[in-house]
Design an enzyme around this catalytic site. Structure first.
Site, short mmCIF file in Angstrom:
data_model
loop_
_atom_site.label_atom_id
_atom_site.label_comp_id
_atom_site.label_asym_id
_atom_site.label_seq_id
_atom_site.Cartn_x
_atom_site.Cartn_y
_atom_site.Cartn_z
CG ASP A 59 -2.01 0.92 1.09
OD1 ASP A 59 -2.34 1.44 0.01
OD2 ASP A 59 -2.99 1.07 1.90
CB THR A 85 -11.11 -6.92 -3.01
OG1 THR A 85 -10.24 -7.96 -2.21
CG2 THR A 85 -12.40 -7.55 -3.25
CD GLN A 88 -4.73 5.15 -6.00
OE1 GLN A 88 -5.06 5.51 -5.05
NE2 GLN A 88 -4.06 5.94 -7.13
CD GLU A 90 -3.03 -4.83 -2.23
OE1 GLU A 90 -2.50 -5.25 -1.17
OE2 GLU A 90 -4.34 -4.59 -2.30
CB ALA A 155 -6.69 6.28 12.17
N GLY A 161 -9.24 -5.12 4.99
CA GLY A 161 -9.22 -5.67 3.98
C GLY A 161 -10.11 -6.98 4.14
CG ASP A 162 -8.63 -10.07 6.73
OD1 ASP A 162 -8.39 -10.27 5.62
OD2 ASP A 162 -7.81 -9.90 7.46
#
Length: 218
Positions: A59, A85, A88, A90, A155, A161-162
């Site tokens: 990231d 999913t 940006q 990745e 933050a 992601g999960d």
């Protein structure tokens, strides 16, 4: 625990004490779901499995996995995924394209769809047209597309992601735009609650990793 000697379900892992009762309450619903799924599957004589691939590689312009994993994600996992999913960065790695605008994001999505993926969702993009906000872009091979704009939260979290993949899969039956909107809305609510609790515990200082753990149950 077996259901009619045909299904077996289990809870695995090391949940914190505050989550154990929640998991136990959910387990009965899960077992009921397994039974109903088995019943209707036998009646329909077909199975359906949807694979969601979150290509966790990096990231903000930096990889945090060995670079030799990129070909594995790009050439082996992404093309066979039902839903992909990437963030940006990745998406740039997987497509080999620079993404600075929404048009470039859509071009990268089209490239990934052409390689076999059924649905591509760039979960968060920073673009000049959306100051202090992030943009989600999505498209699938059925012709559906989605765009969701949402505020940045000041933050850094782990596990987003999960959480997003789970929420997206849960709402996927309602169409791409609706699924993305509901997944983002729920995730944002969890992140706001997490940050609020973390700042209370840290008394206004920068929260520690433990303090900013996602508040999924509380």
């Amino acid at each position: 625990c077996k259901i009619k000697s045909e299904w077996e379900a289990w809870v695995r892992g090391y949940p914190a004490p505050s989550t154990r009762s929640f998991i136990c309450q959910c387990s009965s619903l899960f077992l009921a779901f397994c039974y109903l799924k088995h019943f209707y599957t036998v009646q329909m004589c077909s199975f359906f499995f949807a694979s969601v691939c979150d290509p966790v590689m990096g990231d903000n312009g930096q990889m945090y996995v060995p670079s030799d994993l990129l070909p594995v994600y790009r050439d082996q996992l992404a093309p066979v995924a039902d839903i992909l999913t990437p963030n940006q960065f990745e998406a740039e790695l997987l497509s080999g394209m620079e993404i600075r605008t929404e048009a470039e994001g859509l071009k990268a999505i089209d490239h990934l769809l052409s390689r076999g993926t059924k649905c591509v969702i760039i979960t968060s993009m920073e673009v000049q047209s959306a100051v202090d906000k992030l943009v989600l872009l999505a498209k699938n091979k059925n012709g559906e597309s989605a765009r969701v704009e949402f505020p940045k939260i000041p933050a850094r979290f782990t596990g987003t992601g999960d959480l997003f993949s789970a929420l997206l899969l849960a709402w996927s039956h309602e169409g791409l735009q609706c699924a993305c909107e509901k997944a983002v809305s729920t995730m944002h609510a969890v992140l706001r609650r997490t940050l609020k609790c973390a700042l209370e515990m840290s008394k206004g200082a920068e929260p520690s990793v433990e303090q900013i753990e996602l508040r999924l149950v509380q």
